[in-house]
Design an enzyme around this catalytic site. Sequence first.
Site, PDB file in Angstrom:
ATOM      1  N   SER A  15      97.783 -49.607  91.569  1.00 36.50           N
ATOM      2  CA  SER A  15      98.580 -48.286  91.456  1.00 36.50           C
ATOM      3  C   SER A  15      99.747 -48.315  92.516  1.00 36.50           C
ATOM      4  O   SER A  15     100.551 -47.590  92.516  1.00 36.50           O
ATOM      5  CB  SER A  15      97.893 -47.085  91.596  1.00 36.50           C
ATOM      6  OG  SER A  15      97.269 -46.937  92.975  1.00 36.50           O
ATOM      7  N   LYS A  75      97.645 -43.768  98.120  1.00 35.72           N
ATOM      8  CA  LYS A  75      98.857 -43.212  97.485  1.00 35.72           C
ATOM      9  C   LYS A  75      99.844 -42.949  98.739  1.00 35.72           C
ATOM     10  O   LYS A  75      99.718 -42.998  99.801  1.00 35.72           O
ATOM     11  CB  LYS A  75      98.794 -41.757  97.149  1.00 35.72           C
ATOM     12  CG  LYS A  75      97.677 -41.775  95.704  1.00 35.72           C
ATOM     13  CD  LYS A  75      98.195 -42.743  94.649  1.00 35.72           C
ATOM     14  CE  LYS A  75      96.985 -42.837  93.583  1.00 35.72           C
ATOM     15  NZ  LYS A  75      97.003 -43.848  92.691  1.00 35.72           N
TER      16      LYS A  75
END
Length: 183
Positions: A36, A95
């Site tokens: 990701s 993230k």
Amino acid sequence: MSKQILRQTLILASWIPVAFFVQDHVCWVCPIDGISMRPTFNPDTNLLWRDWVILDKLGFRGLKAWWAGKPESLFKVGDVVVLRSPLDPGKILTKRIVGLGGDTVSTRKPYPSGFVKIPPGHAWLEGDERFHSTDSNTYGPVSLTLIEAKVKGIIWPRWSGIPEGGREARIHPSLANMNQIRT
């Protein structure tokens, strides 16, 4: 001879609590799994090779107690953070911060609206790999108290800082002049 071995063992054992304290509250080294955050982490498709990073954990435990007034002061847009998943607190995610409390960001599907104003004490987080990331576009703004650490740098297999990156600009042309919108 046995007294010397016992003494050295006790000295070594006395450092174990210090190591645990440093791991939980100061810094730690860990691998990054998943895609990701590609290409920032794990840019190669080789699944046997993972990036190892150093995490800055100083001040993130008990965030509510330490920074109850303005937790956003610990972060800036572009920081890469490690956090507990809002959907499954047993999972740890990595993230990038796209927006902080008070900012307005443009969203992607599956988020139900095109823009969102981030409430105070929250952040909008996204993975750098837009097609393989479950992020704020799925679960909305994230409380800053879920953040466990900041990623300070990659230490293996290549020594480097965290490259600038993240999503491309997705600002509607009519909103391009508004300073509070983050892309």
